[in-house]
Enzyme design. Sequence first.
Site, PDB file in Angstrom:
ATOM      1  N   ASP A 188       9.918   4.373   3.679  1.00  0.00           N
ATOM      2  CA  ASP A 188      10.106   3.093   3.659  1.00  0.00           C
ATOM      3  C   ASP A 188       8.895   2.091   4.000  1.00  0.00           C
ATOM      4  O   ASP A 188       8.801   1.087   4.295  1.00  0.00           O
ATOM      5  CB  ASP A 188      11.073   2.659   4.904  1.00  0.00           C
ATOM      6  CG  ASP A 188      10.876   3.175   5.997  1.00  0.00           C
ATOM      7  OD1 ASP A 188       9.926   3.823   6.368  1.00  0.00           O
ATOM      8  OD2 ASP A 188      11.290   2.671   7.163  1.00  0.00           O
ATOM      9  N   GLU A 189       7.655   2.870   4.045  1.00  0.00           N
ATOM     10  CA  GLU A 189       6.454   2.290   4.291  1.00  0.00           C
ATOM     11  C   GLU A 189       5.275   2.810   3.438  1.00  0.00           C
ATOM     12  O   GLU A 189       5.211   4.152   3.391  1.00  0.00           O
ATOM     13  CB  GLU A 189       6.301   1.820   5.760  1.00  0.00           C
ATOM     14  CG  GLU A 189       5.724   3.259   6.549  1.00  0.00           C
ATOM     15  CD  GLU A 189       5.358   2.973   7.959  1.00  0.00           C
ATOM     16  OE1 GLU A 189       4.471   2.265   8.182  1.00  0.00           O
ATOM     17  OE2 GLU A 189       6.021   3.402   8.733  1.00  0.00           O
TER      18      GLU A 189
END
Length: 372
Positions: free
Chosen positions: A121-122
Site C-alpha cells: 500500500d505504499e
Amino acid sequence: MAGWLEIPLQYHVQRRIIHVDMDAFYASVEIHDQPHLRDKAVVVAPDPRQTHGHGVVTTANYVARKYGVHSAMPAAQALKLIPANELVFVPPRFNRYREVSGQVHQLFHELTDVIEPISLDEAFLDVTVNKWQEPNTIKMASWLQQQILIKTGLTCSVGISYNKFLAKVASDHNKPMGRTIVRPEMAQAFLSGLSIAKFFGVGKKMQASLHELGIFTGADLLKISQDELIRRYKKMGYVLYRHARGVDDSPVSEQRDRKSIGKETTFNQTITTNERVWRELTELSASVAQALAKKQVHGKVLVLKMRDRDFKTTTKRHSLDSYLATAPEIFAEAWQLWQKYGQLDDGIRLLGITLTDLYPLDYENITLPLLF
C-alpha cells in the site's frame, strides 16, 4: 569526535519525490468490495471469537481507529474497544490486495519506472526525470490520486518533497485523501513543529529516551548536538541529526541485499492441530518481525519450513511484489503457505519462517566515518 562533525550539511534539493500511501488499504478494499460495511468499524483480522482468541489486527478503517484500534493489536482487544453492533471482523485476503496493488503500480509506471515499493500500500516514486517530461510534481501527484480513485475506487494520500524522508512524513500529515507538499524553504518550519514520534525510525523505546532528554518535537531535536546524538544512539543519532535539518540523500532504489532472516522451533512433541500451528506461526512471525526491525530491513520472499515426525523436511516459498516487515504481514503469508501445503497426518516436529531478498530501510544506507 571533532572535525567532520562541524562540516556543513549538503542540501540536495533538485530531486522530486512522491510518496504514495493508500488510505487504510486492506480495510478500504474490503469496504469497496462489500459496500454495506461502509459505516461499520471494519477490522481486518480473523474473528477472535472463532479462533479461541488468536489473531492480530492487520489494519482497520478510520471508524475503528477512532476507538483506538491499530495494526498489530491483538484482535481480541478490538472486541473490548468497539461496540459489538458496530464492529465487523473481515479475514485478510492478500491475493485480492495484491491484485489491487498491481493496478495502482501500473499507474505509477505511467509516470516513471524509478519506483521503490515499501509494501502493498505504499511506494516512493522519483519523478525528477519522468515519462511525461512534466516539471510540475503537484500536477503528477494529483493525477495519481484521481486515477487511483477512478481505477480502484480507493483513496490515497501523497507527500511531495525533495527527499524520501520528507515525502514519507508529508504523506501521513493530512490523511485520508491528503496531499502535502514540503518545499525546501518550508522544510525547517514543517519539521520543527513535528512530533518526534513522526520521525522515521523512532520507535517507542527511543521516544521514551528522547523524552527524557526533553526532546518532543523537531525543534527540540535541533538543540542537541550531532556528537551527543551519535554518542547516545549511534547510527540512528546521525540520521536524526540530518533528518531534523531536512537532509536525506538515500535514493529511490530497487537494489537489494540477498541475505535472509529466519526463526524456527523444534517441538518436543509433534503438533497435530491447526490451532497449534496457528499459535506457533504467530509467535515465529513476531520473532522474525522483531529481528527485521533490529536490523532495519524488510524482505520480499517468505519461506515456510516444515518437518514431520519422520524428519521429512519440506520448504515452500512465496515471492511478493512488495516488502514484508510486520508480524501480521509475515503471519498472513506463512499461514497461506501452510493452508496450501501443510500436512498434519504425520505430525509436525519443526516449523520455521525465513524472509529473504532483504533490503535495508533508508536510514541504514549510511556509513559513518570511523574517526573516533
